[in-house]
Design a protein around this motif. Sequence first.
Motif, mmCIF file in Angstrom:
data_model
loop_
_atom_site.group_PDB
_atom_site.id
_atom_site.type_symbol
_atom_site.label_atom_id
_atom_site.label_comp_id
_atom_site.label_asym_id
_atom_site.label_seq_id
_atom_site.Cartn_x
_atom_site.Cartn_y
_atom_site.Cartn_z
ATOM 1 N N VAL A 32 0.852 -1.182 0.000
ATOM 2 C CA VAL A 32 0.000 0.000 0.000
ATOM 3 C C VAL A 32 0.892 1.238 0.000
ATOM 4 C CG1 VAL A 32 -1.567 1.373 1.444
ATOM 5 C CG2 VAL A 32 -1.987 -1.073 1.119
ATOM 6 N N THR A 33 0.549 2.201 -0.852
ATOM 7 C CA THR A 33 1.264 3.465 -0.853
ATOM 8 C C THR A 33 0.577 4.420 0.123
ATOM 9 O OG1 THR A 33 2.001 3.206 -3.148
ATOM 10 C CG2 THR A 33 2.000 5.438 -2.244
ATOM 11 N N PHE A 34 1.359 4.990 1.030
ATOM 12 C CA PHE A 34 0.800 5.865 2.062
ATOM 13 C C PHE A 34 1.653 7.116 2.168
ATOM 14 C CE2 PHE A 34 4.027 3.352 4.105
ATOM 15 C CZ PHE A 34 4.608 4.187 5.053
ATOM 16 N N TYR A 35 1.112 8.146 2.814
ATOM 17 C CA TYR A 35 1.907 9.356 2.975
ATOM 18 C C TYR A 35 1.673 10.010 4.325
ATOM 19 C CZ TYR A 35 -1.125 13.587 2.499
ATOM 20 O OH TYR A 35 -2.007 14.618 2.707
ATOM 21 N N CYS A 36 2.670 10.827 4.700
ATOM 22 C CA CYS A 36 2.559 11.672 5.877
ATOM 23 C C CYS A 36 3.192 13.006 5.524
ATOM 24 C CB CYS A 36 3.276 11.040 7.067
ATOM 25 S SG CYS A 36 3.076 11.970 8.617
ATOM 26 N N GLY A 37 2.548 14.086 5.934
ATOM 27 C CA GLY A 37 3.041 15.415 5.604
ATOM 28 C C GLY A 37 3.719 16.106 6.776
ATOM 29 N N PHE A 38 4.741 16.889 6.460
ATOM 30 C CA PHE A 38 5.497 17.642 7.468
ATOM 31 C C PHE A 38 5.672 19.070 6.949
ATOM 32 C CE2 PHE A 38 6.636 13.212 7.576
ATOM 33 C CZ PHE A 38 6.628 12.885 8.922
ATOM 34 N N ASP A 39 5.068 20.012 7.630
ATOM 35 C CA ASP A 39 5.145 21.404 7.202
ATOM 36 C C ASP A 39 6.404 22.083 7.735
ATOM 37 O OD1 ASP A 39 2.939 21.560 5.607
ATOM 38 O OD2 ASP A 39 1.625 22.424 7.134
ATOM 39 N N PRO A 40 7.097 22.857 6.905
ATOM 40 C CA PRO A 40 8.276 23.592 7.366
ATOM 41 C C PRO A 40 7.890 24.880 8.080
ATOM 42 C CG PRO A 40 7.960 23.945 5.018
ATOM 43 C CD PRO A 40 6.907 22.959 5.447
ATOM 44 N N THR A 41 7.278 24.733 9.252
ATOM 45 C CA THR A 41 6.931 25.895 10.083
ATOM 46 C C THR A 41 8.016 26.186 11.111
ATOM 47 O OG1 THR A 41 5.625 24.414 11.486
ATOM 48 C CG2 THR A 41 4.446 25.625 9.783
ATOM 49 N N GLY A 42 9.133 25.481 10.994
ATOM 50 C CA GLY A 42 10.292 25.681 11.847
ATOM 51 C C GLY A 42 11.519 25.144 11.137
ATOM 52 N N PRO A 43 12.709 25.384 11.678
ATOM 53 C CA PRO A 43 13.944 24.992 10.998
ATOM 54 C C PRO A 43 14.295 23.522 11.116
ATOM 55 C CG PRO A 43 14.464 26.054 13.071
ATOM 56 C CD PRO A 43 12.970 26.164 12.904
ATOM 57 N N ILE A 77 1.466 28.828 4.610
ATOM 58 C CA ILE A 77 0.177 29.196 5.210
ATOM 59 C C ILE A 77 0.172 28.896 6.708
ATOM 60 C CG2 ILE A 77 -2.309 28.797 5.167
ATOM 61 C CD1 ILE A 77 -1.148 30.184 2.656
ATOM 62 N N GLY A 78 0.457 27.620 7.041
ATOM 63 C CA GLY A 78 0.446 27.190 8.441
ATOM 64 C C GLY A 78 -0.940 26.786 8.888
ATOM 65 N N LEU A 88 3.495 34.584 9.471
ATOM 66 C CA LEU A 88 3.870 34.097 8.147
ATOM 67 C C LEU A 88 5.345 34.398 7.881
ATOM 68 C CD1 LEU A 88 0.766 35.116 5.992
ATOM 69 C CD2 LEU A 88 1.259 32.930 7.115
ATOM 70 N N GLN A 89 6.058 33.384 7.385
ATOM 71 C CA GLN A 89 7.478 33.533 7.070
ATOM 72 C C GLN A 89 7.655 33.837 5.586
ATOM 73 O OE1 GLN A 89 9.688 33.549 9.462
ATOM 74 N NE2 GLN A 89 8.270 32.877 11.068
ATOM 75 N N SER A 90 8.800 34.381 5.240
ATOM 76 C CA SER A 90 9.081 34.687 3.841
ATOM 77 C C SER A 90 9.245 33.396 3.039
ATOM 78 C CB SER A 90 10.354 35.517 3.728
ATOM 79 O OG SER A 90 11.489 34.734 4.065
ATOM 80 N N THR A 91 9.078 33.528 1.731
ATOM 81 C CA THR A 91 9.253 32.377 0.846
ATOM 82 C C THR A 91 10.648 31.789 0.988
ATOM 83 O OG1 THR A 91 7.688 33.329 -0.738
ATOM 84 C CG2 THR A 91 9.164 31.611 -1.553
ATOM 85 N N GLN A 92 11.654 32.645 1.133
ATOM 86 C CA GLN A 92 13.034 32.174 1.234
ATOM 87 C C GLN A 92 13.250 31.349 2.503
ATOM 88 O OE1 GLN A 92 12.139 35.352 0.566
ATOM 89 N NE2 GLN A 92 12.691 35.373 -1.628
ATOM 90 N N ILE A 93 12.697 31.809 3.619
ATOM 91 C CA ILE A 93 12.856 31.069 4.873
ATOM 92 C C ILE A 93 12.145 29.727 4.800
ATOM 93 C CG2 ILE A 93 12.169 31.040 7.309
ATOM 94 C CD1 ILE A 93 12.835 33.981 7.453
ATOM 95 N N VAL A 94 10.928 29.711 4.258
ATOM 96 C CA VAL A 94 10.189 28.452 4.147
ATOM 97 C C VAL A 94 10.931 27.479 3.235
ATOM 98 C CG1 VAL A 94 8.045 27.387 3.346
ATOM 99 C CG2 VAL A 94 7.966 29.514 4.666
ATOM 100 N N GLU A 95 11.539 27.987 2.172
ATOM 101 C CA GLU A 95 12.325 27.122 1.289
ATOM 102 C C GLU A 95 13.509 26.519 2.041
ATOM 103 O OE1 GLU A 95 13.463 29.523 -2.014
ATOM 104 O OE2 GLU A 95 11.548 29.307 -3.070
#
Length: 421
Positions: A32-43, A77-78, A88-95
């Motif tokens: 089974v293919t499954f996923y889990c997401g992790f948002d870059p809301t921190g370093p 977004i968060g 909200l963080q800048s695009t560069q920081i989130v990248e």
Amino acid sequence: MNDVLEELQWRGLIAQHTDLQALSDALDEGSVTFYCGFDPTGPSLHHGHLVPVILMKHLQNAGHRPLALVGGATGLIGDPRASGERQLQSTQIVEQWAASLRSQLERFLDFGGPNAAVMVNNLDWIGQMSAIELLRDVGKYFRMGTMLNKDIVARRLKSDEGLSFTEFSYQILQGYDFLELFRRYGCTLETGGNDQWGNLVGGMDLIHKVEGESVHVLTTPIITKSDGTKFGKTEGGAIWLSPELMSPYAFYQFWLQTADEDVIRLLKIYTFLSREEIAGLEQQVMGEPHKRQAQKMLASEVTRFVHGADALNQVLAATDALWGSGDLGQVDGQTLRSAVEQLPSASFVPGKTTLLEAVVALNLEKGNNAARRTIVGNGISVNNQKANDPEAVLTVDDLLPGDLVIVKKGKKNLAALYSQS
């Protein structure tokens, strides 16, 4: 029930689920293919992220294919927090944060073999959508009543601060992730922390409405201590997985401090030890709790998983050298500095500072006379070697890796001298 699901239940890794029997049947039928997401809301990822990561590892070990999603789009977004609106963080920081999370996740999963893990970034599809496409093609399937009734949304709407449309829309974006991964990879299971239950179910419902297919959702628990309080925070903040934000030594020490009441449950959740091994450790907790064998095993296993065997060996060498009879010179400077950062300390000038001056400066004794008596009486060690000459001058030859000297009074009173040169 499917073997891996039974194992996950025994370990306490399942909080909520949709149709568990249907999921069990799907897992029995094949990979089974499954996923889990992790948002870059921190370093960095932190200890809370380890729980879904470990669930992913169990599923992959059982032959299923993980998709590790880094939320390059949703991180901009968060998701709504109980404590109020995210900054909200800048695009560069989130990248930058997304790249950091990706490199961490790549250490935990197997990216080779028949069920190799795949790294994905939702910016690849969400970033290509126009506002009109999002509203027409995705938003029309979400009902306001359902969205408003979600616990975190309802609580924020009742708060003084309220809830912005930006954070309110997060659930649509996460739901769309599941649909997109279903289309691209045949993903039929989403996992995540239990606080994400509403968002996960939203994605499942979206797939059913758009594709007419049934998929699955499984959440991991939010870990608490035996007294009901949240497990994890320290005086320094979060238990980061990045060695730059929290040293492997400090990370090891955090797990080593686990209470007897919690350690067996945490061994089940955070390690891959067998049932027999954990049962043996449980007997030691009951029979010889003072030896803290279960805590030592927990700290070692989690540190090895997160930081690797080499880092663990350095941590163990530092621990033995500081509190036992190990060779301090064999410990790398970074680990040694981390290990002594909470000790009493002072600075000194190699070639000019005497042992007597050092002992007084470190407050290991009050005054020159007391310090002299202790030194002459073999009560002081320098770098684990007895030193009985009060007038001996500390030189560069005494410096350990990290440019410091460890001075010990007796067996338990340690202090660190840092070179000024």
